[in-house]
Design a protein around this motif. Sequence first.
Motif, PDB file in Angstrom:
ATOM      1  N   SER A 108      -5.402   0.851  -3.052  1.00 50.14           N
ATOM      2  CA  SER A 108      -6.773   1.349  -3.029  1.00 50.14           C
ATOM      3  C   SER A 108      -7.758   0.305  -3.557  1.00 50.14           C
ATOM      4  O   SER A 108      -8.933   0.309  -3.204  1.00 50.14           O
ATOM      5  CB  SER A 108      -6.876   2.634  -3.858  1.00 50.14           C
ATOM      6  N   LYS A 109      -7.264  -0.586  -4.423  1.00 51.32           N
ATOM      7  CA  LYS A 109      -8.130  -1.636  -4.974  1.00 51.32           C
ATOM      8  C   LYS A 109      -8.069  -2.905  -4.138  1.00 51.32           C
ATOM      9  O   LYS A 109      -9.073  -3.602  -3.974  1.00 51.32           O
ATOM     10  CB  LYS A 109      -7.705  -1.948  -6.412  1.00 51.32           C
ATOM     11  N   ASP A 110      -6.875  -3.199  -3.639  1.00 47.30           N
ATOM     12  CA  ASP A 110      -6.682  -4.406  -2.828  1.00 47.30           C
ATOM     13  C   ASP A 110      -5.764  -4.071  -1.663  1.00 47.30           C
ATOM     14  O   ASP A 110      -4.557  -3.903  -1.847  1.00 47.30           O
ATOM     15  CB  ASP A 110      -6.083  -5.521  -3.680  1.00 47.30           C
ATOM     16  N   ASP A 159     -11.604   9.976 -11.076  1.00 44.74           N
ATOM     17  CA  ASP A 159     -11.994   8.783 -10.330  1.00 44.74           C
ATOM     18  C   ASP A 159     -11.154   7.605 -10.796  1.00 44.74           C
ATOM     19  O   ASP A 159     -10.333   7.709 -11.713  1.00 44.74           O
ATOM     20  CB  ASP A 159     -13.491   8.488 -10.481  1.00 44.74           C
ATOM     21  N   GLY A 160     -11.387   6.462 -10.176  1.00 40.69           N
ATOM     22  CA  GLY A 160     -10.626   5.270 -10.515  1.00 40.69           C
ATOM     23  C   GLY A 160     -10.922   4.748 -11.905  1.00 40.69           C
ATOM     24  O   GLY A 160     -10.064   4.129 -12.547  1.00 40.69           O
ATOM     25  N   ARG A 173       6.985   5.609  -7.398  1.00 38.41           N
ATOM     26  CA  ARG A 173       6.680   4.236  -6.979  1.00 38.41           C
ATOM     27  C   ARG A 173       5.663   4.235  -5.843  1.00 38.41           C
ATOM     28  O   ARG A 173       4.824   3.328  -5.745  1.00 38.41           O
ATOM     29  CB  ARG A 173       7.963   3.541  -6.538  1.00 38.41           C
ATOM     30  N   TYR A 174       5.717   5.244  -5.006  1.00 33.41           N
ATOM     31  CA  TYR A 174       4.752   5.347  -3.910  1.00 33.41           C
ATOM     32  C   TYR A 174       3.331   5.487  -4.457  1.00 33.41           C
ATOM     33  O   TYR A 174       2.403   4.815  -3.983  1.00 33.41           O
ATOM     34  CB  TYR A 174       5.105   6.548  -3.031  1.00 33.41           C
ATOM     35  N   TYR A 175       3.155   6.345  -5.477  1.00 37.13           N
ATOM     36  CA  TYR A 175       1.816   6.548  -6.032  1.00 37.13           C
ATOM     37  C   TYR A 175       1.291   5.279  -6.698  1.00 37.13           C
ATOM     38  O   TYR A 175       0.103   4.961  -6.617  1.00 37.13           O
ATOM     39  CB  TYR A 175       1.837   7.697  -7.038  1.00 37.13           C
ATOM     40  N   ARG A 176       2.163   4.542  -7.360  1.00 42.21           N
ATOM     41  CA  ARG A 176       1.725   3.301  -8.002  1.00 42.21           C
ATOM     42  C   ARG A 176       1.325   2.258  -6.961  1.00 42.21           C
ATOM     43  O   ARG A 176       0.337   1.537  -7.131  1.00 42.21           O
ATOM     44  CB  ARG A 176       2.836   2.763  -8.896  1.00 42.21           C
ATOM     45  N   SER A 177       2.075   2.201  -5.887  1.00 42.29           N
ATOM     46  CA  SER A 177       1.719   1.275  -4.808  1.00 42.29           C
ATOM     47  C   SER A 177       0.401   1.692  -4.165  1.00 42.29           C
ATOM     48  O   SER A 177      -0.439   0.843  -3.832  1.00 42.29           O
ATOM     49  CB  SER A 177       2.830   1.232  -3.752  1.00 42.29           C
ATOM     50  N   LEU A 178       0.201   2.988  -4.005  1.00 42.63           N
ATOM     51  CA  LEU A 178      -1.020   3.494  -3.390  1.00 42.63           C
ATOM     52  C   LEU A 178      -2.240   3.157  -4.242  1.00 42.63           C
ATOM     53  O   LEU A 178      -3.307   2.810  -3.719  1.00 42.63           O
ATOM     54  CB  LEU A 178      -0.907   5.012  -3.212  1.00 42.63           C
ATOM     55  N   GLU A 179      -2.081   3.235  -5.562  1.00 38.29           N
ATOM     56  CA  GLU A 179      -3.201   2.935  -6.452  1.00 38.29           C
ATOM     57  C   GLU A 179      -3.587   1.458  -6.354  1.00 38.29           C
ATOM     58  O   GLU A 179      -4.763   1.104  -6.350  1.00 38.29           O
ATOM     59  CB  GLU A 179      -2.798   3.290  -7.888  1.00 38.29           C
ATOM     60  N   LEU A 180      -2.590   0.581  -6.230  1.00 37.92           N
ATOM     61  CA  LEU A 180      -2.880  -0.843  -6.069  1.00 37.92           C
ATOM     62  C   LEU A 180      -3.529  -1.126  -4.717  1.00 37.92           C
ATOM     63  O   LEU A 180      -4.457  -1.930  -4.613  1.00 37.92           O
ATOM     64  CB  LEU A 180      -1.593  -1.654  -6.212  1.00 37.92           C
TER      65      LEU A 180
END
Length: 688
Positions: free
Chosen positions: A470-472, A79-80, A461-468
């Motif tokens: 998901s929060k905002d 989870d997050g 970089r795609y996964y890091r952008s996706l994680e951000l």
Amino acid sequence: MARNKEGLVLVLDVGLSMHAVLPEVEKVCSMLIQKKLVYNKYDEVGVVVFGTAETKNDLTVEVGGYENVMVLRGIKVVDGDLVEALHQLPRGTVHGDFLDAIVVGMDMIIKMYGTTNKGKKRICLITNAVTPTKDPYEGTKEDQVKTVAAQMITHGMKMDSIIIRTKQDRELDKDVVEENDFLLSVFPNNSSKVYVESATSLLGALRTRNISPVTIYRGDLELNSDIKIKVWVYKKTSEEKFPSLKKYSDKAPPTDKFATHEIKVDYEYKSTGDSSRVVPPEQRIKGYRYGPQVIPISSAEWDAVKFKPEKGVKLLGFTDASNIMRHYYMKDVNIFIADPGNTKAILAVSALARAMKEMNKVAIVRCVWRQGQANVVVGVLTPNVSEKASTPDSFYFNVLPFAEDVREFQFPSLSKLPSSMQPNEKQQEAADKFVEMLDLAPTGREEVLQPNLTPNPVLERYYRSLELKSKDPNAAVPPLDETLRKITEPDAELLSENRAVIEEFRRFFEVKENPKLKKSSRRREKPSGSNEEREGIGAVGEAMDAIEYTSKIKVEEIGASNPVHDFEAMISRRDGPQWVSKAIQSMKDKISNLVENSSQGDTYQKALDCLVALRKACILEQEPKQFNDFLLHLLKLCQKRELKSFSEYLASHEMTLISKNEAPESDILENEARTLIVKDEPKAEQGP
């Protein structure tokens, strides 16, 4: 645990000796969980850290010992919150024992999943392994490791060890380092051990997910009608693609916990005669356009005419390995192995592979992987002779192109360029040093970006952008991470170390922006006869620029408005060998037509432009004889038809034949070419 799920325990060293690399460890572990949230959201992960002053684990309470090992998070579904926890790992104040931490992680897996062998159970150890481990109460450290390894095999566990060790770490205590390396090598064969030195290698060493190998073919390798070998075929390499993105619906009420948020798309087919009547599936038939008509073809007719090859792999023949170029390979690489457990098949594959290796041969095979497959694959088998007695020999398989798949790009040899365009010894030496400087795998040194340890920077970089996101949802794309910057950009340290090599290269070569492309584009925009245009075409015999020959439009004939551009586009086509000769002949006809139909020299400039373009092309395409013969023919034509004004026009622009110095294929020497400058005989003086 379900078979397609993974239970993973991260065992992380946070001791004093790891503080310098812990930011990278946090980054790579959080990235692992982010990927699992995309690919395997039902996987379960636990985190154990060691090297902390605090001790927190079940084994310490139950049996004692196992100090300085703390369970940061029990085994739970990803989870997050776990991503956030891994972003802030504790900093230990003591040196931990990785063997104690491994036992704690193994105990967590056993208590969570019991003795079942279903699913995938894995321990991932990240440490530098430079501090000593504790002596056991009984026996030796090796005996202790063997006991732990036996328990792993019993419970179906695997262990991945990632050893982060810089050059300075190796010099700390060689005896301790060697002992720890030996202990890690005692673990089962299904465990892996990887040594990394940089943050980039660490990012690629931690596996996101375990992909179980699946055979794409099980059957016979048919050498002839009497000799068949049982083989299995697996994928050896595969492209890692972006995860498939699905449509998401937010129409479900927030209180509905069982909402899937999936969008289902339904299509309705209506009659053209009556738009209100829906046509049911049984009344539909596929139609294919043939000109203005639509031809209906039923599924039964398709099945009747479909090509249905029989499943199997058949040998077509052998050839020298030198006949199959590396750039012929298409798609992913497969591996052919003998049927496991079949001794005769293993011996046959080994004998064939070793014989092919000794004779430097490869095999061409025809493959149909499954029954009913619509297409046939032709490929090459390359022998892979194993150096280990425990690993049987095998073959690598690469798909080869059919004739229509081959793209023929014809490039002239650099050695055949004019002597004025050949580098001198100092230039060649400077270029050699420059290329050697950029070598990622220099002799005697480890490869800089190892393929198996270098991640895809675009995906990371795609996964890091996706994680951000998901929060905002309004979060901006983050800047490029320093770790990924080392993959995508030149190494600043490497450039600094080799500044002398770079400066030497600049000293012997004039490094500047290519002006020809700009000049060519301006020439098309300027009206014919402008001074700038005349300067651009007046330099006869200059180096031919390949950029001028590139064209995305497939030109099939030379038009009247811009014949030079059409000619360059036409001769640059590489979808067939006929375009070079066709373009040259068409340009000859165009020039002759312009000269013959000239009215008081109004087309001389355009004819000269075409002649200059033809000359350059004949040098580049190694066809100097065609230009020389045509130029001589053109001069004779001018003499016969009283077009001496055009001969004088060419003489004023110093149009010459192509010499041997410009093109080695030419029969005209340099001094001969200069004596044969196109010029008209002087007119006789007329009396009063």
